[in-house]
Enzyme design. Structure first.
Site, PDB file in Angstrom:
ATOM      1  N   PRO A   2       0.771  -1.226  -0.153  1.00 57.63           N
ATOM      2  CA  PRO A   2      -0.004   0.013  -0.085  1.00 57.63           C
ATOM      3  C   PRO A   2       0.845   1.221  -0.033  1.00 57.63           C
ATOM      4  O   PRO A   2       1.951   1.376   0.719  1.00 57.63           O
ATOM      5  CB  PRO A   2      -0.785  -0.071   1.193  1.00 57.63           C
ATOM      6  CG  PRO A   2      -0.679  -1.583   1.643  1.00 57.63           C
ATOM      7  CD  PRO A   2       0.882  -1.885   1.460  1.00 57.63           C
ATOM      8  N   GLU A   3       0.588   2.021  -0.975  1.00 53.14           N
ATOM      9  CA  GLU A   3       1.417   3.494  -1.102  1.00 53.14           C
ATOM     10  C   GLU A   3       0.185   4.525  -0.803  1.00 53.14           C
ATOM     11  O   GLU A   3      -0.990   4.437  -0.617  1.00 53.14           O
ATOM     12  CB  GLU A   3       2.231   3.551  -2.331  1.00 53.14           C
ATOM     13  CG  GLU A   3       2.977   2.404  -2.390  1.00 53.14           C
ATOM     14  CD  GLU A   3       3.977   2.676  -3.492  1.00 53.14           C
ATOM     15  OE1 GLU A   3       4.286   3.768  -4.177  1.00 53.14           O
ATOM     16  OE2 GLU A   3       4.471   1.500  -4.277  1.00 53.14           O
ATOM     17  N   LYS A  58       2.051   7.855   4.452  1.00 53.19           N
ATOM     18  CA  LYS A  58       1.459   6.074   4.497  1.00 53.19           C
ATOM     19  C   LYS A  58       0.834   5.781   5.953  1.00 53.19           C
ATOM     20  O   LYS A  58       0.311   4.764   6.184  1.00 53.19           O
ATOM     21  CB  LYS A  58       2.394   5.163   4.053  1.00 53.19           C
ATOM     22  CG  LYS A  58       2.593   5.345   2.461  1.00 53.19           C
ATOM     23  CD  LYS A  58       3.636   4.296   1.934  1.00 53.19           C
ATOM     24  CE  LYS A  58       4.944   4.805   2.144  1.00 53.19           C
ATOM     25  NZ  LYS A  58       5.846   3.667   1.429  1.00 53.19           N
ATOM     26  N   ARG A 247      16.191  -3.081  -2.869  1.00 58.10           N
ATOM     27  CA  ARG A 247      14.800  -3.069  -3.541  1.00 58.10           C
ATOM     28  C   ARG A 247      14.913  -3.229  -5.093  1.00 58.10           C
ATOM     29  O   ARG A 247      15.695  -2.434  -5.746  1.00 58.10           O
ATOM     30  CB  ARG A 247      14.089  -1.658  -3.243  1.00 58.10           C
ATOM     31  CG  ARG A 247      13.849  -1.314  -1.842  1.00 58.10           C
ATOM     32  CD  ARG A 247      13.010  -2.047  -0.790  1.00 58.10           C
ATOM     33  NE  ARG A 247      11.724  -2.288  -1.239  1.00 58.10           N
ATOM     34  CZ  ARG A 247      10.953  -1.293  -0.869  1.00 58.10           C
ATOM     35  NH1 ARG A 247      11.043  -0.384  -0.074  1.00 58.10           N
ATOM     36  NH2 ARG A 247       9.534  -1.582  -1.264  1.00 58.10           N
TER      37      ARG A 247
END
Ligand SMILES: [Zn+2]
Length: 303
Positions: A2-3, A58, A247
């Protein structure tokens, strides 16, 4: 993961199902959450009313009428489910907020990396956040100033919530692709024009993704993220993936050229590497046919 857009969608659930309601009980179902909030602290939530909810980057803040804050962060996964209290709990239910009108909110999190904390009234919550990516008042000049102070390539820098709050790995990659900026460009070396393009791209990517609940359920079509080995939607070059600061970074080597040079032709080795990696993926899906086609396609493009 979720961003900002996904968290904003979760906020909508909170606005509908939490704001104005009075807490009857809060139950933490997972040990990781139980370690964060003492039972007495949890019990003391009874009777408090959720007066408003707020998103910061967030982070989700549920403000109680007495000034306390229930602070939720989904991290890698997570969403809210809602309904009546006599219904069966969903799989991966981690926390349950029951209200005095028989409704409830359930924190659902399959990976269980999310957090829930209760802050006492009067806490000056410093979340270490920079300007919000969805804030219209956030200017390219501000972004430029923040980037000028940073060391290292732009992609990992965009994940730093102090530079801009709300972006994660997916929308950082999408924004750079949209702005035609190489993920390897030093953050402090971006030109004024590139910074302006990036500010604009972040806004566009956020708007495009809004309303989506999850980035991985096809509600948003992504341009570059998770599209390794596929053709760039803009120039048809083969998209690549590298690991930056632990990442994955997805990018187009042709329209996001490193060093500002015009479309660099990838070397034979690079072409082979990309083709090989894509092929490996295909094998995993037990499709030998796709392997041949991918390699052939890469050869055709670069010879
Ligand atoms: Zn491209």
């Amino acid at each position: 993961m979720p961003e900002l857009p996904e968290v904003e969608a979760a906020m909508e659930t909170l606005r509908q199902w939490a704001v104005g309601r009075r807490i009857a009980t809060v139950t933490l179902l997972h040990p990781a959450l139980q370690r964060r909030v003492r039972p007495a602290q949890l019990k003391a939530l009874r009777g408090a009313q959720i007066s408003r909810v707020e998103r910061r980057g967030k982070h989700q803040l549920l403000h109680l009428d007495d000034g306390r804050i229930v602070h939720v962060h989904f991290r890698m996964n997570g969403d809210w489910a809602h309904g009546a209290q006599d219904e069966e709990l969903p799989r991966f239910a981690r926390a349950v907020l029951e209200f005095d009108d028989d409704t409830r909110l359930i924190l659902v999190d399959s990976r269980m990396l999310g957090t829930l904390d209760v802050h006492p009234a009067g806490t000056d919550l410093d979340l270490g956040l920079g300007p919000d990516a969805a804030d219209d008042g956030w200017t390219a000049a501000q972004l430029g100033t923040a980037l000028a102070r940073k060391r290292g390539p732009i992609k990992p820098v965009l994940l730093d919530q102090r530079v801009v709050a709300g972006l994660g790995n997916i929308y950082a990659a999408e924004s750079l692709w949209r702005a035609r900026i190489s993920p390897f460009t030093a953050a402090s070396a971006l030109t004024t024009g590139q910074v302006a393009a990036l500010r604009k791209a972040i806004g566009a990517v956020i708007v495009r993704a809004s309303g989506s609940r999850y980035t991985d359920d096809d509600t948003v079509s992504l341009d570059v993220y998770d599209r390794e080995g596929k053709p760039c939607r803009r120039c048809r070059a083969t998209l690549e993936r590298v690991v930056q600061a632990g990442r994955s970074t997805f990018f187009c080597p042709s329209c996001q050229p490193h060093g500002g040079v015009a479309a660099r032709r990838p070397g034979k080795k690079a072409v082979k590497k990309v083709a090989k990696r894509a092929a490996k993926k295909a094998v995993n899906r037990a499709a030998k046919k796709v392997v041949k086609r991918t390699v052939k396609k890469a050869r055709r493009r670069y010879t």
